[in-house]
Motif scaffolding. Structure first.
Motif, mmCIF file in Angstrom:
data_model
loop_
_atom_site.group_PDB
_atom_site.id
_atom_site.type_symbol
_atom_site.label_atom_id
_atom_site.label_comp_id
_atom_site.label_asym_id
_atom_site.label_seq_id
_atom_site.Cartn_x
_atom_site.Cartn_y
_atom_site.Cartn_z
ATOM 1 N N ILE A 12 0.729 -1.150 0.045
ATOM 2 C CA ILE A 12 0.115 -0.077 0.146
ATOM 3 C C ILE A 12 0.965 1.228 -0.039
ATOM 4 O O ILE A 12 1.634 1.607 0.854
ATOM 5 N N ALA A 13 0.711 2.083 -0.917
ATOM 6 C CA ALA A 13 1.575 3.388 -1.037
ATOM 7 C C ALA A 13 0.917 4.338 -0.101
ATOM 8 O O ALA A 13 -0.244 4.689 -0.434
ATOM 9 N N VAL A 14 1.693 5.009 0.500
ATOM 10 C CA VAL A 14 1.347 6.062 1.261
ATOM 11 C C VAL A 14 2.062 7.240 1.478
ATOM 12 O O VAL A 14 3.408 7.204 1.314
ATOM 13 N N LYS A 33 -7.960 -9.529 3.955
ATOM 14 C CA LYS A 33 -8.329 -10.750 4.450
ATOM 15 C C LYS A 33 -7.457 -11.011 5.663
ATOM 16 O O LYS A 33 -6.145 -10.887 5.575
ATOM 17 N N PRO A 34 -8.007 -11.532 6.704
ATOM 18 C CA PRO A 34 -7.138 -12.142 7.648
ATOM 19 C C PRO A 34 -5.964 -13.146 7.169
ATOM 20 O O PRO A 34 -6.215 -13.903 6.064
ATOM 21 N N GLY A 35 -4.891 -12.846 7.432
ATOM 22 C CA GLY A 35 -3.661 -13.340 7.300
ATOM 23 C C GLY A 35 -2.825 -12.801 5.980
ATOM 24 O O GLY A 35 -1.716 -13.228 5.730
ATOM 25 N N ASP A 36 -3.399 -11.817 5.485
ATOM 26 C CA ASP A 36 -2.732 -10.940 4.436
ATOM 27 C C ASP A 36 -1.394 -10.399 5.139
ATOM 28 O O ASP A 36 -1.454 -9.881 6.162
ATOM 29 N N ARG A 37 -0.447 -10.122 4.551
ATOM 30 C CA ARG A 37 0.695 -9.368 4.701
ATOM 31 C C ARG A 37 0.665 -8.213 4.066
ATOM 32 O O ARG A 37 0.512 -8.049 2.805
ATOM 33 N N VAL A 38 0.640 -7.205 5.014
ATOM 34 C CA VAL A 38 0.363 -5.884 4.584
ATOM 35 C C VAL A 38 1.501 -4.947 4.670
ATOM 36 O O VAL A 38 1.975 -4.716 5.791
ATOM 37 N N LEU A 39 2.149 -4.420 3.507
ATOM 38 C CA LEU A 39 3.319 -3.606 3.574
ATOM 39 C C LEU A 39 2.982 -2.139 3.107
ATOM 40 O O LEU A 39 2.513 -1.764 2.058
ATOM 41 N N PHE A 40 3.117 -1.214 4.108
ATOM 42 C CA PHE A 40 2.918 0.258 3.723
ATOM 43 C C PHE A 40 4.346 1.086 3.567
ATOM 44 O O PHE A 40 5.155 0.478 4.421
ATOM 45 N N VAL A 41 4.315 1.492 2.235
ATOM 46 C CA VAL A 41 5.586 1.995 1.766
ATOM 47 C C VAL A 41 5.266 3.515 1.445
ATOM 48 O O VAL A 41 4.336 3.808 1.025
ATOM 49 N N THR A 42 6.483 4.045 2.117
ATOM 50 C CA THR A 42 6.434 5.843 1.907
ATOM 51 C C THR A 42 7.638 5.959 1.503
ATOM 52 O O THR A 42 8.766 5.391 1.649
ATOM 53 N N ALA A 43 7.914 7.137 0.229
ATOM 54 C CA ALA A 43 9.230 6.970 -0.096
ATOM 55 C C ALA A 43 9.393 8.621 0.087
ATOM 56 O O ALA A 43 8.598 9.660 -0.052
ATOM 57 N N ILE A 44 10.651 8.960 0.481
ATOM 58 C CA ILE A 44 11.337 10.173 0.563
ATOM 59 C C ILE A 44 12.321 10.499 -0.786
ATOM 60 O O ILE A 44 13.201 9.841 -1.073
ATOM 61 N N ASP A 45 11.805 11.524 -1.446
ATOM 62 C CA ASP A 45 12.563 11.958 -2.656
ATOM 63 C C ASP A 45 13.064 13.228 -2.277
ATOM 64 O O ASP A 45 12.455 14.310 -2.527
ATOM 65 N N HIS A 46 14.501 13.152 -2.110
ATOM 66 C CA HIS A 46 15.354 14.264 -1.898
ATOM 67 C C HIS A 46 15.788 15.087 -3.192
ATOM 68 O O HIS A 46 16.524 15.910 -3.220
ATOM 69 N N ARG A 47 15.553 14.450 -4.554
ATOM 70 C CA ARG A 47 15.952 15.030 -5.604
ATOM 71 C C ARG A 47 15.617 16.612 -5.769
ATOM 72 O O ARG A 47 16.245 17.274 -6.161
ATOM 73 N N LYS A 48 14.400 16.816 -5.466
ATOM 74 C CA LYS A 48 13.791 18.360 -5.449
ATOM 75 C C LYS A 48 14.806 19.112 -4.803
ATOM 76 O O LYS A 48 14.708 20.386 -5.105
ATOM 77 N N HIS A 49 15.373 18.882 -3.829
ATOM 78 C CA HIS A 49 16.547 19.754 -2.984
ATOM 79 C C HIS A 49 17.881 19.758 -3.595
ATOM 80 O O HIS A 49 18.728 20.804 -3.527
ATOM 81 N N MET A 50 17.843 19.067 -4.655
ATOM 82 C CA MET A 50 19.252 19.159 -5.525
ATOM 83 C C MET A 50 19.212 19.849 -6.769
ATOM 84 O O MET A 50 20.217 19.813 -7.495
ATOM 85 N N GLN A 51 18.022 20.155 -7.061
ATOM 86 C CA GLN A 51 17.866 20.882 -8.445
ATOM 87 C C GLN A 51 18.605 22.121 -8.355
ATOM 88 O O GLN A 51 18.412 23.019 -7.375
ATOM 89 N N TYR A 52 19.048 22.686 -9.421
ATOM 90 C CA TYR A 52 19.692 24.011 -9.690
ATOM 91 C C TYR A 52 18.628 25.051 -9.575
ATOM 92 O O TYR A 52 17.738 24.945 -10.234
ATOM 93 N N GLY A 53 18.945 25.979 -8.841
ATOM 94 C CA GLY A 53 17.700 27.321 -8.659
ATOM 95 C C GLY A 53 17.194 26.936 -7.186
ATOM 96 O O GLY A 53 16.299 27.993 -6.900
ATOM 97 N N SER A 54 17.322 25.567 -6.743
ATOM 98 C CA SER A 54 16.509 25.489 -5.416
ATOM 99 C C SER A 54 17.047 26.252 -4.491
ATOM 100 O O SER A 54 18.390 26.513 -4.269
ATOM 101 N N VAL A 55 16.161 26.471 -3.750
ATOM 102 C CA VAL A 55 16.685 27.467 -2.275
ATOM 103 C C VAL A 55 17.760 26.729 -1.549
ATOM 104 O O VAL A 55 18.915 27.112 -0.969
#
Length: 154
Positions: A12-14, A33-55
């Motif tokens: 599950i993407a969060v 359903k009972p017995g399911d293995r549920v994986l919650f995944v969140t991603a940190i994308d640092h690329r926006k901080h590395m762009q030219y012109g970024s603060v």
């Protein structure tokens, strides 16, 4: 008769958005359903901080990248804590993952690594033109996943 002993793995993407929260609720109420293995995944994308012109790339402010990364990490932790609170008492067997990189790539990779049976993600409802120019995580997942993907529309 079909073999029902297989334990489903669902990714599950969060990201803390209303759309991701709606996807979690939909999954909990309609798919889990009972017995399911549920994986919650969140991603940190640092690329926006590395762009030219970024603060954060401004000369004379070397600590800004460190602070920006720490803020993103804190936000990811908060996202996962909110998901934990939302599913508390549901009986779901859950694992939580904070990954670093492009969100779509991280989600697809986690699904591949765990041989997931399903990915569930929200959708912001970008129009065709905006999605073409800025990209869409759900669109990337649909086109790169090896397993079925359910996109919860707004």
């Amino acid at each position: 008769m079909a073999d029902t002993s297989h334990r489903r793995t669902c990714v599950i993407a969060v990201d803390g958005s209303k759309y991701a929260n709606d996807a979690v609720t939909w999954f909990k109420n309609n798919v889990h359903k009972p017995g399911d293995r549920v994986l919650f995944v969140t991603a940190i994308d640092h690329r926006k901080h590395m762009q030219y012109g970024s603060v954060t790339m401004t000369p004379g402010n070397p600590d800004s990248i460190t602070h920006a990364f720490a803020a993103e990490d804190k936000k990811a932790n908060e996202v996962l804590e909110k998901v934990k609170a939302a599913i508390d008492g549901s009986g779901m067997e859950c694992e939580f993952f904070k990954m670093s990189g492009d969100p779509g790539e991280c989600i697809v990779q986690k699904a591949k690594d765990t041989e997931a049976d399903l990915i569930v993600t929200g959708c912001r409802g970008l129009g065709t033109i905006r999605r073409t120019f800025i990209g869409s995580v759900s669109d990337f997942i649909i086109h790169h996943s090896d397993c079925p993907v359910f996109v919860c529309r707004h």
